[in-house]
Design a protein around this motif. Structure first.
Motif, PDB file in Angstrom:
ATOM      1  N   GLY A   1       0.822  -1.233  -0.041  1.00  0.00           N
ATOM      2  CA  GLY A   1       0.049  -0.053   0.034  1.00  0.00           C
ATOM      3  C   GLY A   1       0.862   1.357   0.048  1.00  0.00           C
ATOM      4  O   GLY A   1       0.219   2.436  -0.187  1.00  0.00           O
TER       5      GLY A   1
ATOM      6  N   LEU B   1      -6.840   2.153  -3.495  1.00  0.00           N
ATOM      7  CA  LEU B   1      -5.547   1.668  -3.170  1.00  0.00           C
ATOM      8  C   LEU B   1      -5.811   0.518  -1.874  1.00  0.00           C
ATOM      9  O   LEU B   1      -5.315  -0.544  -2.046  1.00  0.00           O
ATOM     10  N   ALA B   2      -6.624   1.140  -0.976  1.00  0.00           N
ATOM     11  CA  ALA B   2      -6.879   0.187   0.035  1.00  0.00           C
ATOM     12  C   ALA B   2      -7.555  -1.283  -0.351  1.00  0.00           C
ATOM     13  O   ALA B   2      -6.950  -2.334   0.013  1.00  0.00           O
TER      14      ALA B   2
ATOM     15  N   CYS C   1      -5.255  -3.334  -2.247  1.00  0.00           N
ATOM     16  CA  CYS C   1      -4.116  -4.230  -1.322  1.00  0.00           C
ATOM     17  C   CYS C   1      -4.630  -5.072  -0.393  1.00  0.00           C
ATOM     18  O   CYS C   1      -3.753  -5.501   0.542  1.00  0.00           O
TER      19      CYS C   1
ATOM     20  N   VAL D   1      -4.134   2.127   5.102  1.00  0.00           N
ATOM     21  CA  VAL D   1      -3.378   2.564   3.981  1.00  0.00           C
ATOM     22  C   VAL D   1      -3.034   3.982   4.257  1.00  0.00           C
ATOM     23  O   VAL D   1      -1.998   4.449   3.675  1.00  0.00           O
TER      24      VAL D   1
END
Ligand SMILES: Cc1cc2nc3c(=O)[nH]c(=O)nc-3n(C[C@H](O)[C@H](O)[C@H](O)COP(=O)(O)OP(=O)(O)OC[C@H]3O[C@@H](n4cnc5c(N)ncnc54)[C@H](O)[C@@H]3O)c2cc1C
Lengths: 283, 759
Positions: free
Chosen positions: B298, B374-375, B378, B385
């Motif tokens: 992350g 993004l969190a 990942c 994150v």
């Protein structure tokens, strides 16, 4: 500019008959917005909020009707005893504006403006209300369906005063629901009124904000009337779905800056289904 | 809320206390004089004729019939502007009156003065304008790609700026991407634009009472248009009913003064709501594309972004808004590599300019939407994150600038997460329609509701940027035991009038602090914007108070035969370090007359270079929000149930004032998230009324739980950071994140409309 503040119906009618182009002012919550936005020129004003007869309502237990004076406010209508007699109208009253607006705004003003988004109108349509008028040509009464003739258009003639509406007090569930983008103080992007007449086995659905006038939904009404068990509060899910679909189909919405036709139609379907489920809790 | 310590003793109404506003009672009672309340004997009314077209050539303009309307005193057009025909905050590209072409719906073409507003309207109708309607440029991308001929001599690109930093070749291994869009938000202050201009008896100058945000900047621009020296144009602040950026630009100022000078009589102009929507700048509609490259754990490795800000017809502050937007691309997260391309362009839409958040609102909605993506990519929690990437003091931004301020990003994230969640069950308490989505519309039963929780965190620059010396001035006089404070700091409701009194009380130990009229009779204070007045004007009042205090102590030392260096003010008393002397300041100050003026400047900043590198910003503040929403997923209706926030405020100087900013800012951020948008179609404004431009009501605004993080900022004169903008910035993405959590859709645009959720 002149402003008259009559306190009796005779005085109000005579004043308006004598000066048919005068503007009737009730709560002013529609009128003053138009004046401020300069969409309406006002010369002479006849204020009707002190006319005793227009501020009164009466319940006739024999004919089982309720007659509501034109200057009765939404804050009166949203509570008892209206809530028990005409729940759909009382619920609609509660959705109007804010406490301040409901204290000033009247049912007669809602009829006078006759906006397809007027929250009082779908219940009046579903209740098959009768609108009473008086003017230079005497008194007359019109069914709501004949009174509202278009968006912000009605059958009131120049010089005529709306005096009251008469609605039946029915046995059976009722409801009103409206969708807007805000949780209060918002113009309906779609509104649905449901009125059941358990004694006659009748059901009436009326749609606001999705057509030039308030729309009734005969097909949907017929489905529910045929399928519902009033005594048991039962309506089978397929019938409920079919009625909601028929209501969707009855809508004639447009795209505008407040919403899209597609969303309005969708909302009519959802609200109809939900009102029916509230009225008939059992599948 | 964290308790605050009153460091400088116990004078009543001093710093750290929830002192009540000096104008509060008058405002509540309705006796406060807003700028629209000012009038003068013999005053005329002014009104403005505006373009109905987004883009048109003026073929003929004939005012002769208007002049013949009985009661009309003057009709003015571009031909009557004696000085510079244009004005503007950064570049002077906006005509006082359109002369050859009109470039937006609502652009002023002429103005009239008459004995009554109705006469004004009649006169406006009598003005003949023939237009040759032109094809408007309404799509900002067409301005970027250069495919449309310039709609203004300065061209269709107001500013283009890149940021290129670090390794440009980094890709992945995890990438997330999105294109985000923000509609046009209006500041929607309640006190409409209004001014009263009174000509000098000799006709050689004018005094203007006006609701604005920066008296001296107005003065400079007005004087240039009137071809008068600045001292012949005196401004005083009329009571301001909110600003939020919309009063940074000139609106009716020049028109009012011109009419007063032309007629030799006082003239007042007051906009109505419709005219206000057309007559001031708005928040920039914006499209932001972002792609984040990150490690599997992350950590952000590189960010790519492209911003297009729709500046509308005139430049206003677009170039500064652009810089704010792109320099905040990374958000409050460490990132060493970036490729950013930003455009602010001209269109025939309404001019865009300053609004609370100033470009950072746009950046934050994009980067926070990206952080959630993004969190998810990942397999991390949204807060995890953010914690892994949290920026710290000493980190270098993508502009190369080092963050030298307190940067408690991790702490605010932890604190916001620790705030209590609402105890309200999903769908509210049984049967209470007010707690349900759809509210009084009775649309929704608890069974239709899904709850969502979302987070967002922001970084916001404070003060002006790019080499601007936005200093502030204050004059403090100690006269016979009473403190008089004078400044040109505009009070827009944020509470500087309260704070100025608190500072003077604490510094001088005297409770009796009188504020002079806010006008141009003292040096500039800079603008009431950019979250800067507590820091800048607070610094100026503090500095002037300290000069006064030093002179008072010197006087007392002299009188008592002591060393001035041994004297201090403790609470309301002067004491010496030896413990011999203890006298009330009020007693010591009897018969005294000390007068000092102080200018507070912040350290110099720099322009960005070609690659977007440079120490362009002055300081930064940070804020975190958590939103809890209940959504009727079938109808797309939203009820925000609670907002929790943790904000980096440096030091709390007035808890009540800070809370006001926090709650008000959140309401504005919530509005952008779910309802506020001024719509234009082909340049035509569709909803310029409060019937259709919806603001949150009490039923839309949830309870707010607050944790204020107090880590005094060493660079700030009072240790405090500005608190006005951050609440607006990350509340919007937090609400949208919560809706996404409830419904599982991308929702890349604000405001989120019901149909976006359910169709
Ligand atoms: C902030 C705000 C929110 C609102 N929210 C809602 C809402 O949620 N739902 C809704 O339906 N409406 C809403 N309205 C509109 C308005 O409140 C209602 O339509 C209300 O019922 C109007 O009543 P009134 O008494 O104020 O009418 P007025 O404004 O006094 O009159 C309206 C019109 O009817 C005419 N009229 C009034 N009485 C008579 C009469 N006895 N005979 C003949 N003509 C008459 C007037 O001449 C005028 O043309 C809102 C208005 C505001 C300002």
């Amino acid at each position: 500019m002149s402003v008259l503040v009559p306190t009796s119906l005779d005085a109000a009618r005579d004043a308006l008959s004598a000066n048919p182009s005068a503007t009737v002012l009730a709560g002013g919550t529609d009128l003053m917005v138009e004046v401020n936005e300069r969409r309406r020129e006002v010369v002479d004003v006849i204020a009707v909020d002190r006319v005793a007869e227009l501020r009164a309502w009466s319940h006739d237990p024999v004919s089982r009707t309720l007659t509501i004076g034109a200057a009765v406010t939404w804050s009166e209508i949203e509570d008892a005893p209206f809530l028990a007699w005409v729940p759909s109208l009382a619920q609609a009253a509660r959705t109007v504006g804010s406490p301040q607006i409901r204290h000033a705004g009247t049912i007669g003003g809602n009829l006078g403006t006759c906006s397809p988004a007027g929250d009082g109108l779908p219940p009046l349509s579903a209740l098959e209300a009768v609108v009473h008028l008086t003017g230079p040509g005497g008194e007359r009464s019109l069914p709501f369906a004949e009174f509202m003739t278009g968006p912000k258009r009605n059958a009131r003639a120049a010089g005529e005063l709306i005096t009251a509406v008469t609605v039946p007090v029915l046995r059976g569930p009722q409801g009103y629901a409206k969708v807007g983008v805000r949780n209060a103080m918002v113009i309906a992007t779609a509104g649905v009124a449901l009125v059941c007449d358990a004694d006659a086995g009748g059901v009436r659905l009326a749609l606001g904000s999705v057509g030039p006038v308030i729309l009734r939904c005969p097909e949907a009404e017929a489905i529910v009337a045929a399928e519902a068990d009033f005594a048991a509060g039962r309506l089978a899910e397929p019938a409920l779905r079919a009625a909601a679909e028929a209501a969707r189909a009855a809508a004639r919405p447009i795209d505008d800056h407040r919403s899209t036709a597609a969303y309005r139609r969708h909302a009519v379907g959802v609200l109809t289904a939900r009102l029916l489920r509230r009225a008939f809790p059992h599948d | 809320m964290t308790a605050t310590t009153v460091t400088a003793g116990t004078v009543r109404g001093g710093l750290g206390q929830s002192v009540v506003r000096p104008d509060g009672t008058a405002k509540v009672q309705g006796s406060f004089q807003f700028s629209s309340d000012y009038t003068a004997d013999d005053a005329l009314w002014g009104a403005t004729l505006r373009s109905p077209h987004p883009f048109a050539r003026i073929v003929r303009l004939d005012v002769s019939a208007a002049l013949r309307v009985p009661g009309v005193a003057a009709v003015i057009t571009a031909a009557d502007v004696p000085g510079v025909p244009t004005y503007g905050l950064i570049s002077q590209d906006q005509p006082v009156f359109a002369s050859d072409v009109v470039r937006f719906v609502g652009e002023p073409v002429a103005a009239v003065a008459a004995d009554h507003p109705a006469t004004c309207r009649q006169a406006l109708q009598a003005i003949v304008v023939e237009y040759e309607v032109l094809e408007p440029l309404t799509d900002p991308e067409r301005a970027v790609d250069g495919s449309v001929p310039p709609i203004h001599p300065d061209g269709n690109v107001i500013r283009h700026q890149r940021i290129v930093r670090g390794d440009q070749t980094i890709e992945g291994p995890v990438t997330v991407e999105g294109t985000y869009e923000l509609g046009r938000q209006d500041q929607a202050f309640l006190g409409l634009e209004a001014a009263l201009a009174v000509p000098d008896h000799d006709g050689g100058g004018v005094e203007l009472v006006v609701a604005t945000q920066w008296l001296h900047e107005d003065q400079k621009q007005i004087a240039a248009c009137l071809a008068l020296p600045a001292e012949k144009v005196r401004l005083a602040l009329g009571g301001v009913g909110g600003a939020f950026g919309a009063r940074e630009d000139i609106s009716l100022q020049v028109h009012t003064c011109l009419l007063a000078l032309r007629t030799g009589r006082p003239v007042r102009i007051a906009y109505d709501r419709h005219e206000s929507f057309l007559g001031h700048v708005h928040r920039h509609p914006c499209t932001v594309w972002m792609r984040h490259h990150a490690d599997h754990d992350g950590r952000i490795r590189r960010i790519e972004a492209r911003f297009v800000f729709d500046g509308g017809a005139y430049a206003s502050t677009s170039s500064a808004v652009l810089i704010n937007g792109i320099t905040h691309t990374q958000g409050p997260y460490a990132c060493e590599n970036a490729t950013v391309d930003g455009w602010a362009v001209r269109t025939n839409n309404l001019p865009s300019g300053a609004m609370r958040g100033f470009g950072v609102v746009q950046a934050c909605f994009a980067h926070e939407s990206q952080m959630d993506k993004l969190a998810a990519a990942c397999g991390l929690e949204p807060l995890e994150v953010r914690l892994r990437n949290a920026m710290h003091t000493g980190d270098r931004l993508i502009t190369g600038q080092v963050v030298e301020n307190v940067a408690p990003v991790e702490r605010i994230i932890h604190e916001v997460a620790a705030l209590p969640l609402p105890d309200e069950p999903v769908g509210g308490h049984d049967g209470d329609i007010l707690r349900l989505p759809g509210g009084v519309g009775r649309t929704t039963d608890a069974a239709h509701v899904r709850r969502g929780i979302g987070y967002a965190v922001s970084i916001k620059n404070l003060m002006y940027s790019e080499g601007f010396d936005d200093y502030s001035t204050a004059r403090v006089r100690l006269v016979d035991g009473t403190v008089h404070v004078k400044f040109a700091t505009v009070e827009v409701g944020q509470g500087f009038v309260t704070l100025a009194q608190q500072i003077a009380r604490t510094e001088l130990g005297i409770e009796d602090v009188v504020l002079d009229r806010i006008d141009t009779g003292v040096g500039s204070a800079g603008s009431t914007s950019a979250s800067r007045q507590t820091w800048m004007s607070g610094g100026a009042v503090l500095g002037a108070c300290r000069l006064v205090r030093d002179r008072l102590l010197a006087l007392v030392a002299d009188r008592e035969g002591m060393d001035a260096a041994a004297l201090t003010i403790d609470g309301a008393e002067i004491v010496d370090s030896g413990g011999l002397l203890r006298i009330p300041v009020a007693v010591a100050a009897a018969g005294v007359d000390i007068d000092e003026t102080f200018e507070h400047h912040h350290p110099a900043t720099e322009d960005l270079d070609e690659l977007g590198q440079g120490n362009c910003h002055t300081a930064f503040a940070f804020c975190a929000h958590r939103a809890v929403v209940d959504v009727d997923t079938e109808l797309g209706l939203v009820k925000v149930v609670q907002i929790a926030t943790s904000q980096d405020v440096g030091r709390v100087l007035n808890p009540l004032s800070v809370l006001g900013q926090v709650e008000g800012g959140i309401a504005q951020g919530l509005g952008l998230a779910v309802m506020e948008e001024l719509l234009q179609d082909g340049g035509i404004v569709k909803n310029p009324t409060f019937t259709d431009y919806l603001l949150p009501t009490f039923l839309d605004m949830p309870p707010v739980v607050v944790s204020l993080v107090e880590e005094p900022e060493p660079h700030s004169p009072l240790g405090a950071k500005g608190v006005g903008e951050p609440p607006t910035i990350s509340s919007t993405p937090a609400v949208v994140a919560a809706i996404r959590d409830a419904v599982g859709r991308e929702l890349p645009r604000v405001p989120v409309r019901p149909a976006d959720i359910c169709l």
